[in-house]
Scaffold this motif. Structure first.
Motif, PDB file in Angstrom:
ATOM      1  N   VAL A   1      30.232 -13.607 -14.464  1.00  6.93           N
ATOM      2  CA  VAL A   1      31.059 -13.737 -13.265  1.00  6.93           C
ATOM      3  C   VAL A   1      30.953 -15.147 -12.683  1.00  6.93           C
ATOM      4  N   GLY A   2      29.738 -15.641 -12.539  1.00  5.65           N
ATOM      5  CA  GLY A   2      29.539 -16.988 -11.995  1.00  5.65           C
ATOM      6  C   GLY A   2      30.193 -18.042 -12.854  1.00  5.65           C
ATOM      7  N   LYS A   3      30.059 -17.924 -14.157  1.00  4.94           N
ATOM      8  CA  LYS A   3      30.687 -18.887 -15.071  1.00  4.94           C
ATOM      9  C   LYS A   3      32.205 -18.839 -14.976  1.00  4.94           C
ATOM     10  N   ALA A   4      32.764 -17.645 -14.871  1.00  5.32           N
ATOM     11  CA  ALA A   4      34.220 -17.509 -14.761  1.00  5.32           C
ATOM     12  C   ALA A   4      34.726 -18.150 -13.470  1.00  5.32           C
ATOM     13  N   LEU A   5      34.042 -17.902 -12.362  1.00  4.35           N
ATOM     14  CA  LEU A   5      34.432 -18.505 -11.095  1.00  4.35           C
ATOM     15  C   LEU A   5      34.290 -20.021 -11.142  1.00  4.35           C
ATOM     16  N   LEU A   6      33.206 -20.498 -11.719  1.00  2.00           N
ATOM     17  CA  LEU A   6      32.977 -21.931 -11.808  1.00  2.00           C
ATOM     18  C   LEU A   6      34.062 -22.601 -12.647  1.00  2.00           C
ATOM     19  N   GLN A   7      34.394 -22.017 -13.773  1.00  2.00           N
ATOM     20  CA  GLN A   7      35.446 -22.571 -14.625  1.00  2.00           C
ATOM     21  C   GLN A   7      36.780 -22.594 -13.877  1.00  2.00           C
ATOM     22  N   PHE A   8      37.070 -21.532 -13.162  1.00  2.00           N
ATOM     23  CA  PHE A   8      38.314 -21.454 -12.392  1.00  2.00           C
ATOM     24  C   PHE A   8      38.380 -22.585 -11.363  1.00  2.00           C
ATOM     25  N   ILE A   9      37.301 -22.788 -10.609  1.00  3.49           N
ATOM     26  CA  ILE A   9      37.273 -23.833  -9.577  1.00  3.49           C
ATOM     27  C   ILE A   9      37.331 -25.217 -10.213  1.00  3.49           C
TER      28      ILE A   9
ATOM     29  N   ASN B   1      17.143 -21.684  -6.820  1.00  7.65           N
ATOM     30  CA  ASN B   1      17.224 -20.648  -7.853  1.00  7.65           C
ATOM     31  C   ASN B   1      18.414 -20.834  -8.792  1.00  7.65           C
ATOM     32  N   ALA B   2      19.443 -21.565  -8.374  1.00  7.95           N
ATOM     33  CA  ALA B   2      20.663 -21.701  -9.172  1.00  7.95           C
ATOM     34  C   ALA B   2      20.763 -23.035  -9.927  1.00  7.95           C
ATOM     35  N   VAL B   3      19.785 -23.906  -9.762  1.00  7.13           N
ATOM     36  CA  VAL B   3      19.844 -25.229 -10.394  1.00  7.13           C
ATOM     37  C   VAL B   3      20.011 -25.124 -11.908  1.00  7.13           C
ATOM     38  N   ASP B   4      19.232 -24.277 -12.553  1.00  8.08           N
ATOM     39  CA  ASP B   4      19.330 -24.149 -14.015  1.00  8.08           C
ATOM     40  C   ASP B   4      20.705 -23.653 -14.454  1.00  8.08           C
ATOM     41  N   PHE B   5      21.272 -22.732 -13.711  1.00  4.29           N
ATOM     42  CA  PHE B   5      22.624 -22.242 -14.006  1.00  4.29           C
ATOM     43  C   PHE B   5      23.624 -23.395 -13.993  1.00  4.29           C
ATOM     44  N   TYR B   6      23.585 -24.196 -12.931  1.00  3.03           N
ATOM     45  CA  TYR B   6      24.542 -25.298 -12.825  1.00  3.03           C
ATOM     46  C   TYR B   6      24.301 -26.353 -13.896  1.00  3.03           C
ATOM     47  N   ARG B   7      23.047 -26.625 -14.210  1.00  8.37           N
ATOM     48  CA  ARG B   7      22.765 -27.571 -15.298  1.00  8.37           C
ATOM     49  C   ARG B   7      23.342 -27.056 -16.611  1.00  8.37           C
ATOM     50  N   HIS B   8      23.172 -25.780 -16.868  1.00 10.76           N
ATOM     51  CA  HIS B   8      23.721 -25.171 -18.093  1.00 10.76           C
ATOM     52  C   HIS B   8      25.241 -25.332 -18.151  1.00 10.76           C
TER      53      HIS B   8
ATOM     54  N   PHE C   1      26.546 -29.517 -14.758  1.00  7.17           N
ATOM     55  CA  PHE C   1      26.277 -30.256 -13.528  1.00  7.17           C
ATOM     56  C   PHE C   1      24.926 -30.954 -13.628  1.00  7.17           C
ATOM     57  N   GLY C   2      24.795 -31.998 -12.848  1.00 12.84           N
ATOM     58  CA  GLY C   2      23.517 -32.680 -12.748  1.00 12.84           C
ATOM     59  C   GLY C   2      23.211 -33.564 -13.931  1.00 12.84           C
ATOM     60  N   GLY C   3      21.932 -33.760 -14.136  1.00 13.27           N
ATOM     61  CA  GLY C   3      21.495 -34.704 -15.153  1.00 13.27           C
ATOM     62  C   GLY C   3      21.239 -36.054 -14.509  1.00 13.27           C
ATOM     63  N   GLU C   4      20.848 -36.988 -15.317  1.00 14.28           N
ATOM     64  CA  GLU C   4      20.466 -38.302 -14.801  1.00 14.28           C
ATOM     65  C   GLU C   4      21.619 -38.955 -14.036  1.00 14.28           C
ATOM     66  N   GLY C   5      21.326 -39.333 -12.810  1.00 17.15           N
ATOM     67  CA  GLY C   5      22.313 -39.972 -11.956  1.00 17.15           C
ATOM     68  C   GLY C   5      23.314 -39.026 -11.316  1.00 17.15           C
ATOM     69  N   LEU C   6      23.235 -37.752 -11.657  1.00 19.94           N
ATOM     70  CA  LEU C   6      24.202 -36.793 -11.128  1.00 19.94           C
ATOM     71  C   LEU C   6      23.561 -35.670 -10.323  1.00 19.94           C
TER      72      LEU C   6
ATOM     73  N   LEU D   1      34.744 -34.326 -14.103  1.00 21.22           N
ATOM     74  CA  LEU D   1      35.759 -33.430 -14.638  1.00 21.22           C
ATOM     75  C   LEU D   1      36.749 -34.237 -15.472  1.00 21.22           C
ATOM     76  N   GLU D   2      36.503 -34.302 -16.746  1.00 26.31           N
ATOM     77  CA  GLU D   2      37.385 -35.062 -17.632  1.00 26.31           C
ATOM     78  C   GLU D   2      38.557 -34.227 -18.100  1.00 26.31           C
ATOM     79  N   ARG D   3      38.374 -32.934 -18.191  1.00 24.01           N
ATOM     80  CA  ARG D   3      39.433 -32.012 -18.581  1.00 24.01           C
ATOM     81  C   ARG D   3      38.952 -30.610 -18.224  1.00 24.01           C
ATOM     82  N   PRO D   4      39.852 -29.668 -18.077  1.00 21.73           N
ATOM     83  CA  PRO D   4      39.410 -28.298 -17.799  1.00 21.73           C
ATOM     84  C   PRO D   4      38.444 -27.832 -18.876  1.00 21.73           C
ATOM     85  N   SER D   5      37.373 -27.196 -18.425  1.00 18.76           N
ATOM     86  CA  SER D   5      36.328 -26.827 -19.364  1.00 18.76           C
ATOM     87  C   SER D   5      35.729 -25.471 -19.028  1.00 18.76           C
ATOM     88  N   ALA D   6      34.976 -24.977 -19.965  1.00 21.42           N
ATOM     89  CA  ALA D   6      34.211 -23.738 -19.772  1.00 21.42           C
ATOM     90  C   ALA D   6      32.738 -24.114 -19.770  1.00 21.42           C
ATOM     91  N   CYS D   7      31.924 -23.232 -19.233  1.00 26.74           N
ATOM     92  CA  CYS D   7      30.480 -23.458 -19.237  1.00 26.74           C
ATOM     93  C   CYS D   7      29.961 -23.369 -20.663  1.00 26.74           C
TER      94      CYS D   7
END
Length: 169
Positions: free
Chosen positions: A98-106, A125-132, A135-140, A163-169
């Motif tokens: 569900v979270g991935k689907a919403l994130l991709q949509f946004i 608690n959600a940092v690892d999810f967003y990194r996956h 999101f994030g990484g060096e400088g981000l 966001l270079e192009r629409p993407s999925a997690c």
């Protein structure tokens, strides 16, 4: 099957309940129980209802064999600030995509509006999810403090994704 639709004011209570349940379940162990209690206290407000009606999108999941849809997640794009807000998933739907689907949509919505970089403030608690999800990484990403309107200060991580192009997690 997960579907996403625009929220209405009639969905505000469901959004409020999902928000509070997700905070209480997902953030337990990462933040003090007293802070979680303050963060989720109170009743649905008219201001929250207006924001839901104007900006929220909902994820719905088909329930069992009845073909009824149940609201299980929320998210919104704060386009002027290029920021993802209010991504919450009902605890009983966590781990179902569900979270991935919403994130991709946004992300797709943001990209289609010409936003090149999306920002969010992640609870710990959600940092690892967003990194996956890219999101994030060096400088981000950077450590920060979220100052709640309810008077609590919570450690968080500000994270970005180009966001270079629409993407999925």
């Amino acid at each position: 099957m997960i579907t996403i639709r625009k929220a209405t004011k009639a969905d505000a209570q469901s959004c409020w309940d999902i928000r509070n349940a997700a905070i209480n379940k997902g953030c337990a162990g990462f933040y003090a129980a007293s802070d979680l209690q303050i963060w989720t206290a109170g009743e649905l407000t008219e201001q929250f209802s207006r924001i839901v009606d104007a900006h929220f999108y909902l994820a719905e999941l088909l329930t069992d064999k009845s073909l009824d849809k149940k609201v299980v997640g929320t998210a919104m794009l704060d386009a002027p600030y290029a920021q993802l807000e209010a991504l919450f998933v009902s605890p009983d739907a966590m781990g179902l995509g569900v979270g991935k689907a919403l994130l991709q949509f946004i992300e797709n919505m943001a990209f289609n509006q010409g936003i090149a970089q999306l920002r969010l403030e992640s609870t710990l608690n959600a940092v690892d999810f967003y990194r996956h999800c890219g999101f994030g990484g060096e400088g981000l990403e950077e450590e920060s403090i979220y100052c709640s309107p309810r008077g609590i200060a919570l450690e968080c991580m500000v994270m970005y994704k180009n966001l270079e192009r629409p993407s999925a997690c």
